[in-house]
Design an enzyme around this catalytic site. Sequence first.
Site, PDB file in Angstrom:
ATOM      1  N   HIS A 135      92.414  12.625 -21.459  1.00 58.53           N
ATOM      2  CA  HIS A 135      92.128  12.310 -22.853  1.00 58.53           C
ATOM      3  C   HIS A 135      91.808  10.819 -22.957  1.00 58.53           C
ATOM      4  O   HIS A 135      92.660   9.982 -22.697  1.00 58.53           O
ATOM      5  CB  HIS A 135      93.324  12.641 -23.739  1.00 58.53           C
ATOM      6  CG  HIS A 135      93.628  14.093 -23.813  1.00 58.53           C
ATOM      7  ND1 HIS A 135      94.856  14.575 -24.184  1.00 58.53           N
ATOM      8  CD2 HIS A 135      92.866  15.193 -23.571  1.00 58.53           C
ATOM      9  CE1 HIS A 135      94.838  15.900 -24.178  1.00 58.53           C
ATOM     10  NE2 HIS A 135      93.643  16.294 -23.796  1.00 58.53           N
ATOM     11  N   SER A 167      97.018  13.314 -19.791  1.00 54.21           N
ATOM     12  CA  SER A 167      96.788  12.474 -20.956  1.00 54.21           C
ATOM     13  C   SER A 167      97.603  11.197 -20.789  1.00 54.21           C
ATOM     14  O   SER A 167      97.389  10.468 -19.825  1.00 54.21           O
ATOM     15  CB  SER A 167      97.156  13.244 -22.236  1.00 54.21           C
ATOM     16  OG  SER A 167      96.817  12.501 -23.378  1.00 54.21           O
ATOM     17  N   ASP A 214      97.989  20.294 -24.911  1.00 55.22           N
ATOM     18  CA  ASP A 214      96.717  20.661 -24.296  1.00 55.22           C
ATOM     19  C   ASP A 214      96.964  20.975 -22.817  1.00 55.22           C
ATOM     20  O   ASP A 214      97.722  20.284 -22.141  1.00 55.22           O
ATOM     21  CB  ASP A 214      95.713  19.513 -24.443  1.00 55.22           C
ATOM     22  CG  ASP A 214      94.297  19.918 -24.065  1.00 55.22           C
ATOM     23  OD1 ASP A 214      94.013  21.129 -24.027  1.00 55.22           O
ATOM     24  OD2 ASP A 214      93.483  19.018 -23.815  1.00 55.22           O
TER      25      ASP A 214
END
Length: 188
Positions: free
Chosen positions: A38, A11, A131
Amino acid sequence: MTLQAVVIGTSAGGVQALSQVLPRLPADFPAPVLVVVHVPPRQSNSLVDLFAAKCRLPVKEAEDKEPLAPGTIYFAPPDYHLLVEACGTIALSSDEPVNHSRPAIDVLFESAADAFGPDLAGIVMTGANSDGAQGLRAVYAADGQAIVQIPATAEVATMPEAALTACPDARTMALERIVPALEAMIAR
């Protein structure tokens, strides 16, 4: 173990981290590499063009029902979960976000762990949420290889730290060591 696939999740800081890994993969790398970064939902996927110019392997945006091809790097499209089906094809899903993310790293890792079991390597890199932590645990539980960027070297350490909390037996390594580690898995 025969390395059949690699899954990577990142991310915040991910473009820089991936730039230290993906271009180092050799042109004859035999496994498909699936990547979740992301990105905002309504943004075009500039990552494909960016990495296609840097990498020796073909780079593309994943397409629904596409069979995985060896030695190809697949990026999850914006606003779709990327999954691997048991038969080795890609599935895209617009199901609810997981960990506030779509695409979500956990979704990719868990489906790939089911599809490839011990023949999978999962890699969690820099990022600002958790995540990937549960997904990496699923990779490890399926006897796959669990790798985490050394948190102190990550632009944002939250994601690798969460992955290590969920999967304390994961191997930590500097980004420049990841490709040699993957090549060693292939050589076994």
